[in-house]
Design a protein around this motif. Structure first.
Motif, PDB file in Angstrom:
ATOM      1  N   VAL A  20      92.478 -19.793  -2.501  1.00 50.42           N
ATOM      2  CA  VAL A  20      91.736 -19.044  -1.487  1.00 50.42           C
ATOM      3  C   VAL A  20      90.661 -18.225  -2.192  1.00 50.42           C
ATOM      4  O   VAL A  20      90.871 -17.712  -3.282  1.00 50.42           O
ATOM      5  CB  VAL A  20      92.679 -18.150  -0.645  1.00 50.42           C
ATOM      6  N   ARG A  30      87.748 -15.320   4.412  1.00 48.76           N
ATOM      7  CA  ARG A  30      88.386 -16.134   3.384  1.00 48.76           C
ATOM      8  C   ARG A  30      88.044 -17.609   3.561  1.00 48.76           C
ATOM      9  O   ARG A  30      87.917 -18.090   4.683  1.00 48.76           O
ATOM     10  CB  ARG A  30      89.897 -15.957   3.451  1.00 48.76           C
ATOM     11  N   TYR A  32      89.566 -21.280   2.353  1.00 46.80           N
ATOM     12  CA  TYR A  32      90.738 -21.932   1.781  1.00 46.80           C
ATOM     13  C   TYR A  32      90.311 -23.235   1.118  1.00 46.80           C
ATOM     14  O   TYR A  32      89.415 -23.932   1.600  1.00 46.80           O
ATOM     15  CB  TYR A  32      91.780 -22.168   2.872  1.00 46.80           C
ATOM     16  N   LEU A  56      94.983 -25.195   7.729  1.00 50.69           N
ATOM     17  CA  LEU A  56      94.011 -24.166   8.115  1.00 50.69           C
ATOM     18  C   LEU A  56      94.362 -23.583   9.478  1.00 50.69           C
ATOM     19  O   LEU A  56      94.325 -22.363   9.671  1.00 50.69           O
ATOM     20  CB  LEU A  56      92.589 -24.741   8.138  1.00 50.69           C
ATOM     21  N   ALA A  61      92.801 -19.964   9.866  1.00 50.25           N
ATOM     22  CA  ALA A  61      91.573 -19.986   9.062  1.00 50.25           C
ATOM     23  C   ALA A  61      90.462 -20.734   9.776  1.00 50.25           C
ATOM     24  O   ALA A  61      90.703 -21.667  10.541  1.00 50.25           O
ATOM     25  CB  ALA A  61      91.851 -20.644   7.716  1.00 50.25           C
TER      26      ALA A  61
END
Length: 126
Positions: A20, A30, A32, A56, A61
Protein backbone atom coordinates in the motif's frame (compact mmCIF):
# COMPACT_ATOMS: atom_id res chain seq x y z
CA UNK A 1 7.85 11.08 -1.20
CA UNK A 2 7.38 11.25 2.55
CA UNK A 3 8.71 8.86 5.21
CA UNK A 4 6.70 5.63 5.57
CA UNK A 5 4.79 6.36 2.38
CA UNK A 6 4.85 2.72 1.28
CA UNK A 7 4.37 -0.54 3.14
CA UNK A 8 4.77 -4.15 2.04
CA UNK A 9 1.87 -6.17 3.41
CA UNK A 10 2.98 -9.73 2.66
CA UNK A 11 5.27 -11.74 0.46
CA UNK A 12 2.77 -13.74 -1.55
CA UNK A 13 -0.96 -13.86 -1.95
CA UNK A 14 -3.07 -14.76 -4.92
CA UNK A 15 -5.61 -12.03 -5.49
CA UNK A 16 -4.50 -10.25 -2.35
CA UNK A 17 -2.78 -6.96 -1.85
CA UNK A 18 1.02 -6.97 -1.71
CA UNK A 19 1.53 -3.37 -0.66
CA UNK A 20 0.00 0.00 0.00
CA UNK A 21 1.19 3.51 -0.84
CA UNK A 22 -0.04 6.48 1.17
CA UNK A 23 -0.43 9.46 -1.15
CA UNK A 24 -0.43 11.89 1.75
CA UNK A 25 1.24 11.96 5.17
CA UNK A 26 -1.99 11.16 6.99
CA UNK A 27 -2.80 8.10 4.90
CA UNK A 28 -6.14 9.51 3.82
CA UNK A 29 -5.62 8.54 0.19
CA UNK A 30 -4.17 5.08 -0.39
CA UNK A 31 -3.16 3.13 -3.47
CA UNK A 32 -3.11 -0.66 -3.15
CA UNK A 33 -0.57 -2.68 -5.12
CA UNK A 34 -0.52 -6.24 -6.44
CA UNK A 35 2.65 -7.60 -8.07
CA UNK A 36 3.11 -10.77 -10.13
CA UNK A 37 6.48 -12.00 -11.36
CA UNK A 38 5.84 -14.16 -14.40
CA UNK A 39 8.26 -15.48 -16.98
CA UNK A 40 8.37 -14.72 -20.69
CA UNK A 41 5.41 -16.02 -22.61
CA UNK A 42 3.08 -15.90 -19.62
CA UNK A 43 0.47 -13.24 -19.11
CA UNK A 44 -1.76 -12.10 -16.28
CA UNK A 45 -5.35 -12.95 -17.09
CA UNK A 46 -8.69 -11.52 -16.14
CA UNK A 47 -9.17 -13.91 -13.16
CA UNK A 48 -6.05 -12.54 -11.41
CA UNK A 49 -7.12 -8.95 -12.04
CA UNK A 50 -10.69 -9.74 -10.89
CA UNK A 51 -9.34 -11.25 -7.66
CA UNK A 52 -7.30 -8.10 -7.04
CA UNK A 53 -10.34 -5.90 -7.67
CA UNK A 54 -12.30 -8.10 -5.24
CA UNK A 55 -9.64 -7.38 -2.62
CA UNK A 56 -9.95 -3.66 -3.34
CA UNK A 57 -13.72 -3.82 -2.90
CA UNK A 58 -13.26 -5.70 0.38
CA UNK A 59 -10.91 -2.97 1.62
CA UNK A 60 -13.19 -0.16 0.47
CA UNK A 61 -10.39 1.01 -1.81
CA UNK A 62 -10.84 3.13 -4.91
CA UNK A 63 -7.32 2.94 -6.38
CA UNK A 64 -5.08 0.03 -7.30
CA UNK A 65 -1.99 -0.72 -9.35
CA UNK A 66 -1.35 -4.21 -10.69
CA UNK A 67 2.27 -4.70 -11.76
CA UNK A 68 3.71 -7.66 -13.64
CA UNK A 69 7.05 -8.50 -15.20
CA UNK A 70 5.20 -10.07 -18.13
CA UNK A 71 2.06 -8.80 -19.86
CA UNK A 72 -1.71 -8.63 -19.41
CA UNK A 73 -4.23 -10.48 -21.53
CA UNK A 74 -6.62 -8.43 -23.63
CA UNK A 75 -9.49 -9.68 -21.42
CA UNK A 76 -7.69 -8.31 -18.32
CA UNK A 77 -7.15 -4.94 -20.00
CA UNK A 78 -10.78 -4.76 -21.13
CA UNK A 79 -12.01 -5.65 -17.63
CA UNK A 80 -10.34 -2.68 -15.90
CA UNK A 81 -11.80 -0.17 -18.38
CA UNK A 82 -15.30 -0.49 -16.91
CA UNK A 83 -14.63 -0.50 -13.17
CA UNK A 84 -15.81 1.90 -10.48
CA UNK A 85 -12.32 1.58 -8.98
CA UNK A 86 -9.36 3.14 -10.74
CA UNK A 87 -7.01 0.23 -11.54
CA UNK A 88 -3.82 0.79 -13.50
CA UNK A 89 -2.09 -2.15 -15.18
CA UNK A 90 1.70 -1.90 -15.55
CA UNK A 91 3.28 -4.58 -17.73
CA UNK A 92 6.96 -5.51 -17.92
CA UNK A 93 7.81 -3.07 -20.72
CA UNK A 94 6.12 -0.16 -18.95
CA UNK A 95 7.76 -1.17 -15.67
CA UNK A 96 11.21 -1.17 -17.29
CA UNK A 97 10.56 2.26 -18.83
CA UNK A 98 9.43 3.68 -15.48
CA UNK A 99 12.49 2.20 -13.74
CA UNK A 100 14.80 3.84 -16.29
CA UNK A 101 12.94 7.15 -16.18
CA UNK A 102 13.11 7.36 -12.37
CA UNK A 103 16.50 5.68 -11.87
CA UNK A 104 15.12 2.84 -9.76
CA UNK A 105 16.96 -0.49 -9.85
CA UNK A 106 19.16 0.58 -12.76
CA UNK A 107 22.79 1.69 -13.15
CA UNK A 108 24.48 3.81 -15.75
CA UNK A 109 26.86 1.57 -17.66
CA UNK A 110 28.05 4.06 -20.23
CA UNK A 111 27.64 7.77 -20.82
CA UNK A 112 27.79 9.15 -24.34
CA UNK A 113 29.05 12.68 -24.76
CA UNK A 114 27.63 14.63 -27.71
CA UNK A 115 29.41 17.84 -28.69
CA UNK A 116 28.02 20.66 -30.75
CA UNK A 117 29.65 23.67 -32.29
CA UNK A 118 29.90 26.72 -30.02
CA UNK A 119 28.88 29.52 -32.38
CA UNK A 120 29.70 32.22 -29.82
CA UNK A 121 33.34 31.09 -29.79
CA UNK A 122 33.62 31.72 -33.53
CA UNK A 123 31.60 34.93 -33.76
CA UNK A 124 33.42 38.14 -34.61
CA UNK A 125 33.28 40.90 -32.06
CA UNK A 126 32.28 44.30 -33.44
Amino acid sequence: MHKNAAEQLRRTGDGGVDGVVNEDRLGLDRIYVQAKRYGLGSSVGRPDVQAFVGSLVGLGATKGVFVTTSSFSSQARDFVRHLAQRVILIDGNTLASLMIEHGVGVRISRTVEVKRLDEVFFSEES
